[in-house]
Write an enzyme that holds these catalytic residues in place. Structure first.
Site, PDB file in Angstrom:
ATOM      1  N   GLU A 225      18.947  89.046  38.598  1.00 25.49           N
ATOM      2  CA  GLU A 225      20.329  88.305  39.224  1.00 25.49           C
ATOM      3  C   GLU A 225      20.616  89.117  40.420  1.00 25.49           C
ATOM      4  OE1 GLU A 225      21.587  85.629  39.097  1.00 25.49           O
ATOM      5  OE2 GLU A 225      20.580  84.696  37.299  1.00 25.49           O
TER       6      GLU A 225
ATOM      7  N   GLU B 202       7.413  95.546  19.714  1.00 28.11           N
ATOM      8  CA  GLU B 202       8.341  96.466  19.793  1.00 28.11           C
ATOM      9  C   GLU B 202       7.945  97.759  18.921  1.00 28.11           C
ATOM     10  OE1 GLU B 202      11.604  95.780  15.974  1.00 28.11           O
ATOM     11  OE2 GLU B 202      11.745  94.480  17.654  1.00 28.11           O
TER      12      GLU B 202
END
Length: 289
Positions: free
Chosen positions: A92, A123
């Site tokens: 953004e 992960e």
């Protein structure tokens, strides 16, 4: 069924713990269920507020590092929900503040495909974290922002440890105290949201707190770097008609000109809002001389 035991806004404990009061959550009526979930989210704002001094220090350090070099990058790192929230914040910054894409990097467990499809096993891969750091050449000019609700995710902990060894500024956000991720970073942001209403579902309160904290951190950094003028996003990229109208209104509000003049100036300046403001104000000063 209605559940008489209304949840308190804050329940302390590890994010993975299962609070007894929500043991039969699936049997509650929909209204009580929704109220419980909402109350669980309510802790997020308070958790972020408690971190404001730590966030302020992180903003100051990150702004200084990024301002020191035109090649300094913001590097976001994480796995699962935390990684996706991190990437959302980063992407953004281009359209909102004109932050260059080449000054952005994302280190996500499982790679970019993990954004649309969960790669939960990734992960645990510390070696992949080191490969990602090598591939992106993270170094002393960079600011690494790493997130993990548990604060123990191996991929993310490895990113922070190795990025710090490479000289990068490291900022970590986690929702559990006294965890390796927070201990490994120069700036530790503890978002202590406690247990989740739905045990272990850290996309809820923990994720909401992370999203708020990321919004505060990145926005304050961009303001510090001069990306805001008179309270407006003057480096925003007006890439569609809606944003061009917003840009024209912004120019008109700041300069006091009409929207037609603002639109004409925006076009003349190649959709550069900051330049258009200066263009209008220059014309206005010239007319008054």
């Amino acid at each position: 069924m209605s559940h008489p035991d209304a949840p308190s806004p804050r329940v302390t404990g590890d994010t993975e713990a299962a609070p007894p009061r929500f043991r039969d959550l699936e049997t509650w009526n929909r209204g009580d269920l929704l109220a419980a979930l909402l109350d669980g989210q309510a802790v997020s704002l308070a958790a972020v507020r408690a971190t404001l001094p730590a966030l302020e220090a992180a903003v100051e350090a990150a702004s200084a590092r990024l301002a020191a070099s035109g090649e300094a990058r913001l590097v976001y790192a994480g796995a699962g929900t935390s990684g996706r929230l991190a990437m959302l914040d980063g992407v953004e910054l281009g359209p909102t503040f004109g932050w260059p894409f080449e000054r952005m990097a994302f280190l996500l467990a499982g790679g970019s495909q993990s954004v649309a499809r969960a790669q939960e096993g990734a992960e645990d891969d510390r070696a992949a974290a080191n490969r990602a750091l090598d591939d992106t050449a993270v170094g002393p000019a960079d600011v690494v922002v790493a997130l993990a609700a548990s604060g123990r995710t191996p991929f993310t902990c490895e990113v922070v440890a190795q990025a710090r060894r490479r000289g990068a500024l490291t900022i970590a956000m986690a929702n559990n105290p006294e965890t390796p991720l927070l201990a490994g970073a120069e700036h530790a942001i503890l978002l202590e949201t406690g247990v989740e209403v739905l045990a272990g579902s850290t996309r809820m309160a923990a994720g909401t707190a992370q999203k708020i904290a990321l919004n505060l951190l990145s926005t304050a950094v961009m303001v510090s770097l001069g990306k805001v003028f008179r309270g407006r996003m003057v480096d925003m990229r007006p890439t569609n008609e809606k944003l061009r109208r917003r840009a024209a209104r912004m120019i008109a509000d700041v300069t006091g000109c009409d929207e037609a003049t603002a639109t004409a100036s925006l076009t003349a300046c190649g959709d550069d809002i900051r330049a258009a403001i200066l263009h209008v104000e220059g014309d206005s000063n010239g007319a008054s001389d």
